[in-house]
Write an enzyme that holds these catalytic residues in place. Structure first.
Site, short mmCIF file in Angstrom:
data_model
loop_
_atom_site.label_atom_id
_atom_site.label_comp_id
_atom_site.label_asym_id
_atom_site.label_seq_id
_atom_site.Cartn_x
_atom_site.Cartn_y
_atom_site.Cartn_z
N TYR A 1 0.85 -1.19 0.00
CA TYR A 1 0.00 0.00 0.00
C TYR A 1 0.89 1.23 0.00
O TYR A 1 1.83 1.34 0.78
CB TYR A 1 -0.93 0.03 1.22
CG TYR A 1 -1.82 1.25 1.23
CD1 TYR A 1 -2.82 1.40 0.26
CD2 TYR A 1 -1.67 2.26 2.18
CE1 TYR A 1 -3.64 2.53 0.24
CE2 TYR A 1 -2.49 3.38 2.17
CZ TYR A 1 -3.47 3.51 1.20
OH TYR A 1 -4.28 4.62 1.18
N ASP B 1 9.24 2.92 0.32
CA ASP B 1 8.12 3.52 1.04
C ASP B 1 8.26 3.10 2.50
O ASP B 1 7.88 2.00 2.89
CB ASP B 1 6.79 3.03 0.45
CG ASP B 1 5.60 3.65 1.15
OD1 ASP B 1 5.81 4.27 2.23
OD2 ASP B 1 4.48 3.53 0.64
N LYS C 1 3.39 8.90 8.79
CA LYS C 1 3.02 8.33 10.08
C LYS C 1 3.90 8.87 11.22
O LYS C 1 3.71 10.00 11.63
CB LYS C 1 2.97 6.80 9.99
CG LYS C 1 1.90 6.39 8.94
CD LYS C 1 1.41 4.98 8.99
CE LYS C 1 0.14 4.87 8.16
NZ LYS C 1 0.27 4.20 6.88
#
Ligand SMILES: *Cc1c(COP(=O)(O)O)cnc(C)c1O
Length: 429
Positions: A145, A240, A268
């Protein structure tokens, strides 16, 4: 039974004005057959819903809350920043400080651009890679993702036609076709993509530790092989690290596994619980960004003073020497406890853990690939989830998500979690 009356009523109200009642789909608890909890507050390792139930929280806002919720020093930093003004649309010195912190933690990062979400970080990295290489195709992993930009909402096409197909309505087929989706942890598949698309691949985008199909560590040699293929073919390697950055080590998976990416996406944790994210990397690529170079990218709230204050304080606290050793210990303790509980209850369980993120899969087989996750007992997970919730343990409502530990989780929290898990395992046998 724990009361859910207020959460249920809040959900009904929300659904009238918000699609599905939530502002991000996973929050709807769609795959566990119960409505979401509406949250009133959170502190340390616990979260409290609007019915007054308190839970030990293993979602941690899906990763950011590595210090625990409402850490007093982070709260103070945000309050002090707010009192000075919440947004200027002009540079601040705190942004430079944050960029320096990030570059210091990641050997591969010379320069950093701050954005507001992981989605933007990846979107920007992809655009940079395309500009840098003057190529258009992107390789990503099935089940990885990378946020919701068009190029990343792509799943594998059928058969040997590697080009991707949209995994969301509204993504143009010709955009998805520029993305080649290959299985995670499959070195040969990446090699095949380069062989089949010579001189067309701009970048490989990969979560160095997959954490959105449950947690799956890279198999031996996987990241090295991708690094080598990118070098050999002149493609940009994009890690990522939106989940793994400042999570599996201060310097992320790159530090943990000793591999350098060309571009790194952070999010995050790097926002300290506020909306900030970053893309960073080699100067020669990063300097293609506007206003120096021709790659356009901008943001009204990029480098927002509140987010940057939360981020600087969070990273400052994480920089302390014992952080990652402590997180490792907590993770190991939870892993050992869950394994033991499953053994005593006679439930087949496979635990994948990298530091303070872990997944407990209902399977007796190793879980190394996305199909392995799909082959786990998802129905059993649902029952486990609901049983744990009833016992005061808040897990991510999907078998495809990780458990996130924080520095605020105590041994007592872990012990409580393990005994709840034992009860749950017995109930779902
Ligand atoms: C969460 C996540 C994103 C997207 O970040 P947002 O801030 O939600 O846009 C991108 N990549 C990975 C690996 C993520 O886990």
């Amino acid at each position: 039974m724990r009361a859910r009356t207020y959460s249920q009523a809040a959900f009904e109200q929300a659904k009238k004005v918000i699609p599905g009642g939530v502002n991000s789909p996973a929050r709807a608890f769609g795959s566990v057959d119960c409505g979401p909890l509406f949250i009133a507050a959170a502190r340390g390792a616990t979260i409290t819903d609007v019915d007054g139930n308190t839970y030990i929280d293993y979602v941690g806002s899906w990763g950011p809350m590595i210090l625990g919720h409402a850490h007093p020093e982070v709260v103070t930093a945000i309050e002090q920043a707010a009192a000075r003004g919440t947004s200027f649309g002009a540079p601040t010195e705190a942004e430079t400080k944050l960029a320096r912190r990030i570059a210091a933690a990641y050997e591969s990062i010379d320069k950093v651009r701050l954005v507001s979400s992981g989605t933007e970080a990846v979107m920007t990295a992809v655009r940079l890679a395309r500009a840098f290489t003057r190529r258009e195709s992107i390789v990503k992993m099935v089940g990885g993702y990378h946020g919701h930009s068009d190029s990343m909402l792509v799943s594998a096409g059928s058969g040997l036609a590697e080009h991707g197909v949209p995994s969301s309505a509204g993504v143009p087929g010709h955009v998805a076709a520029q993305t080649i989706a290959v299985p995670y942890n499959d070195i040969e598949a990446v090699g095949r993509a380069f062989a089949n698309y010579p001189d067309r691949i701009a970048a490989v985008v990969v979560e160095p530790v997959a954490a959105n199909m449950g947690v799956i560590a890279p198999v031996e040699g996987y990241l090295e092989a991708i690094r080598q293929l990118c070098d050999q073919h002149g493609a940009v390697l994009i890690f990522d690290e939106v989940i793994t950055g400042f999570r599996v080590a201060l310097g992320g998976a790159q530090q943990r596994y000793g591999i350098k990416a060309d571009l790194t996406c952070l999010g995050k944790i790097v926002g300290g619980g506020l909306p900030a994210a970053a893309v960073g990397g080699r100067s020669d690529i990063m300097d293609l960004l506007s206003p120096v170079g021709p790659v356009y990218q901008a943001g009204t709230l990029s480098g927002n003073p509140l987010a940057v204050a939360a981020a600087n304080k969070t990273l400052e606290l994480l920089e302390k020497s014992d952080t990652y050793r402590t997180l490792e210990q907590k993770g190991a303790s939870l892993e050992a406890g869950l394994k033991d509980a499953a053994g005593r209850a006679g439930i087949p369980l496979t635990i994948n853990r990298v530091g303070s993120i872990l997944s407990a899969f209902f399977s007796q087989h190793p879980v190394r690939h996305f199909e392995d996750v799909q082959a786990t007992d998802i129905a059993r997970f649902k029952r486990y989830f609901l049983d744990m919730l009833e016992q005061g343990v808040y897990l991510a409502p999907s078998a495809y998500e990780a458990m996130f530990l924080s520095l605020a989780h105590t041994q007592q929290d872990i012990d409580k979690t393990v005994s709840a898990a034992y009860n749950a395992f017995c109930n779902i046998r």
